[in-house]
Design an enzyme around this catalytic site. Structure first.
Site, PDB file in Angstrom:
ATOM      1  N   HIS A 396       0.816  -1.220   0.000  1.00  0.00           N
ATOM      2  CA  HIS A 396       0.000   0.000   0.000  1.00  0.00           C
ATOM      3  C   HIS A 396       0.848   1.267   0.000  1.00  0.00           C
ATOM      4  O   HIS A 396       0.328   2.365  -0.216  1.00  0.00           O
ATOM      5  CB  HIS A 396      -0.930  -0.003   1.220  1.00  0.00           C
ATOM      6  CG  HIS A 396      -2.304   0.485   0.920  1.00  0.00           C
ATOM      7  ND1 HIS A 396      -2.569   1.438  -0.046  1.00  0.00           N
ATOM      8  CD2 HIS A 396      -3.509   0.168   1.462  1.00  0.00           C
ATOM      9  CE1 HIS A 396      -3.863   1.684  -0.078  1.00  0.00           C
ATOM     10  NE2 HIS A 396      -4.461   0.925   0.815  1.00  0.00           N
ATOM     11  N   ASP A 400      -2.222   1.955  -4.803  1.00  0.00           N
ATOM     12  CA  ASP A 400      -3.497   2.386  -4.237  1.00  0.00           C
ATOM     13  C   ASP A 400      -4.525   1.270  -4.354  1.00  0.00           C
ATOM     14  O   ASP A 400      -4.487   0.456  -5.293  1.00  0.00           O
ATOM     15  CB  ASP A 400      -4.011   3.640  -4.946  1.00  0.00           C
ATOM     16  CG  ASP A 400      -3.114   4.850  -4.699  1.00  0.00           C
ATOM     17  OD1 ASP A 400      -2.483   4.904  -3.626  1.00  0.00           O
ATOM     18  OD2 ASP A 400      -3.050   5.734  -5.582  1.00  0.00           O
TER      19      ASP A 400
END
Length: 424
Positions: A396, A400
Site C-alpha cells: 500500500h 493504491d
C-alpha cells in the site's frame, strides 16, 4: 601424520559470514577428496562445502545454526604425510540449493507416489509428540501422499530441514509399522507427554527472517475477486487435445502468466520494485514472473524471465523446467532472483481465500485458489460454472487500493473472455 585445517571459504558477492546449516560428517569419520563435509547458508543459497583432501575428521569448527566468518576454522582433518599443520580454504562449492525468497504456497505439487489404498495406520513406526492441532512441516505432495496411505502426518518423524516430513519418512513409517502390526489399536489413543524441540536453522531460519522482514517493512493489503474460468478451462482442454501430444500439456499457469503480461500494460505500477531505503520505485518494461514452487527443502521462487515475449507453450515449458530444477535443488541463483511480480498457488489444495505475503522488493503478488464447480445465475438461469478466486496482495506504500482492484478486474476480464488474451 599431519593436520589439514580447512577454513570457511569466500563464497563471493561480498559475503563476510555464513550460517553453518548442517554437518555431513562427524569426528572420527574417514573422508575422501570432494566428499561434501557441510552445508552453509548464505542470503541467497545453500552451498555444499567439499573436502580438498583424504583423511580422518578430528575436529569440527562449529555447530549447526552458528554464524561463522569467512576465514574461520571450519574443520580439521588428519592426513598422511608430514606433521606440519596445513591450512586451506575449502575448494569452490560444488552445489547450490537455492534459498526460498518467500514462503507462499506451491504452484505445482510434486506428484504423490502411487500406492494401493491402505487402511489407516494402527501403530505404525515411531511416533512423534505433536498436539492434535499441530501442523507438521511437509510439502503439499507429501500431505497428499500421507492421505493416500492413511497416515496421520502428525505422528511421523521428519528427517528433512527443521523436521520437515519427506516422502522417505512416510515409507520408513510404513515399513516400521509392518513389524508393529500386532500392536493393540488402543496404543494410537494413549496419552503422550514427551516433547521435542526443533532448532530453527538453515532454510527455515532464512524463510522466517524473510517473512518477518516482508511483513514489517511493507504495508500489506489483500484483495479477493471471484472469476468464472469455465471458458478458459474449455480452451485449455481443447488445446491439450489438439496439441498436447506434440507441444506438451498446458496447465492454467501459462494462461495466468499471459493474463498478467497483458494486464500490466495498463497497470505498469504493479510490475515494479520498491527500494524503501532509497525511496525509489523502479517500474520495469520486462515482465519477470516469479512462480512460487514447493520443494522438500523449502519454498522457492524461480523466475520466468521475459514472460512478455513467450507463447503459452514456451511459458509452460519454462515453468516446468524451473519447477523441476527448484525441487531438485539445481536452480541457479540467477534463476531464483530478479522477479518483478510473483504468482503463487496451492493448486488442488488452494482453498477459498489466502493472504499471500509480498516477495520484497516487489509490490504485487497474485495468489490462485482452487477451481470449484458452483451453481451460478447467468442471464436469469441457474447453471453450473467453474469458479476460482484470486487472492492477491499489494504494497500500500506504492499501490493504491483502487488501482489494485482495477488490475485484478482486468485479469478477470481477460480470463473470462480468453480470446482477449491474444488480441493485439
Amino acid at each position: 601424520m599431519g593436520t589439514h585445517v580447512i577454513k570457511m571459504p569466500d563464497i563471493g558477492e561480498g559475503i563476510a559470514e555464513v550460517e553453518l546449516s548442517q554437518w555431513h560428517v562427524k569426528v572420527g569419520d574417514l573422508v575422501v577428496e570432494d566428499q561434501v563435509l557441510a552445508d552453509v547458508m548464505t542470503d541467497k543459497a545453500m552451498v555444499d562445502i567439499p573436502s580438498p583432501v583424504h583423511g580422518k575428521v578430528i575436529a569440527l569448527g562449529g555447530q549447526p545454526g552458528e554464524v561463522m566468518a569467512v576465514g574461520s576454522v571450519l574443520i580439521s582433518i588428519e592426513v598422511e604425510g608430514a606433521g606440519n599443520l596445513k591450512e586451506s580454504a575449502a575448494p569452490a562449492p560444488v552445489k547450490e540449493a537455492p534459498v526460498a525468497p518467500k514462503v507462499e504456497a506451491a504452484v505445482e505439487s510434486k506428484p504423490a507416489v502411487a500406492a494401493a489404498p491402505r487402511p489407516a495406520a494402527v501403530c505404525q513406526g515411531p511416533m512423534v509428540a505433536r498436539e492434535a492441532d499441530e501442523r507438521p512441516l511437509a510439502s503439499p505432495a507429501v500431505r497428499k501422499h500421507a492421505l493416500d496411505l492413511g497416515i496421520q502426518l502428525r505422528l511421523v518423524r521428519g528427517t528433512g530441514p527443521a523436521g520437515r516430513v519427506l516422502h522417505e519418512d512416510l515409507e520408513a513409517y510404513l515399513a516400521q509399522g509392518q513389524s508393529n502390526a500386532s500392536a493393540p489399536a488402543a496404543a494410537a489413543y494413549a496419552q503422550r507427554h514427551d516433547e521435542e524441540q526443533i532448532q530453527v536453522i538453515g532454510m527455515r531460519r532464512k524463510i522466517a527472517q524473510r517473512m518477518q522482514d516482508a511483513t514489517q517493512r511493507a504495508a500489506h493489503f489483500s484483495y479477493v475477486e471471484e472469476i468464472d474460468v469455465t471458458a478458459i478451462e474449455e480452451l485449455r482442454a481443447h488445446l491439450n487435445e489438439k496439441h498436447g501430444a506434440s507441444r506438451g500439456k498446458l496447465t492454467l499457469l501459462p494462461f495466468l502468466v499471459r493474463a498478467l503480461v497483458v494486464a500490466l500494460r495498463d497497470f505498469p505500477q504493479m510490475n515494479a520494485r520498491y527500494d524503501d531505503e532509497a525511496q525509489v520505485i523502479t517500474r520495469l518494461g520486462a515482465v519477470h514472473v516469479g512462480v512460487a514452487t514447493q520443494s522438500d527443502v523449502g519454498l522457492m521462487v524461480p523466475v520466468v524471465r521475459h514472460a512478455e515475449a513467450r507463447s503459452l507453450w514456451d511459458s509452460a515449458a519454462e515453468i516446468s523446467r524451473l519447477a523441476n530444477a527448484a525441487r531438485n535443488g539445481k536452480a541457479s541463483r540467477d534463476e531464483l532472483s530478479g522477479s518483478t511480480i510473483t504468482l503463487t498457488s496451492l493448486g488442488a489444495l488452494g482453498g477459498i481465500v489466502s493472504t499471500p505475503v509480498l516477495n520484497l522488493p516487489e509490490v504485487a503478488i497474485v495468489g490462485v485458489n482452487k477451481i470449484v464447480e458452483r451453481p451460478m445465475v447467468v442471464k436469469g438461469q441457474v447453471v453450473i460454472r467453474k469458479m476460482m478466486n484470486l487472492s492477491s496482495s499489494f504494497d500500500h506504500r506504492v499501490v493504491d487500493g483502487m488501482d489494485a482492484a482495477l488490475f485484478i478486474q482486468a485479469i478477470r476480464g481477460l480470463l473470462e473472455q480468453p480470446a482477449t488474451l491474444f488480441v493485439e
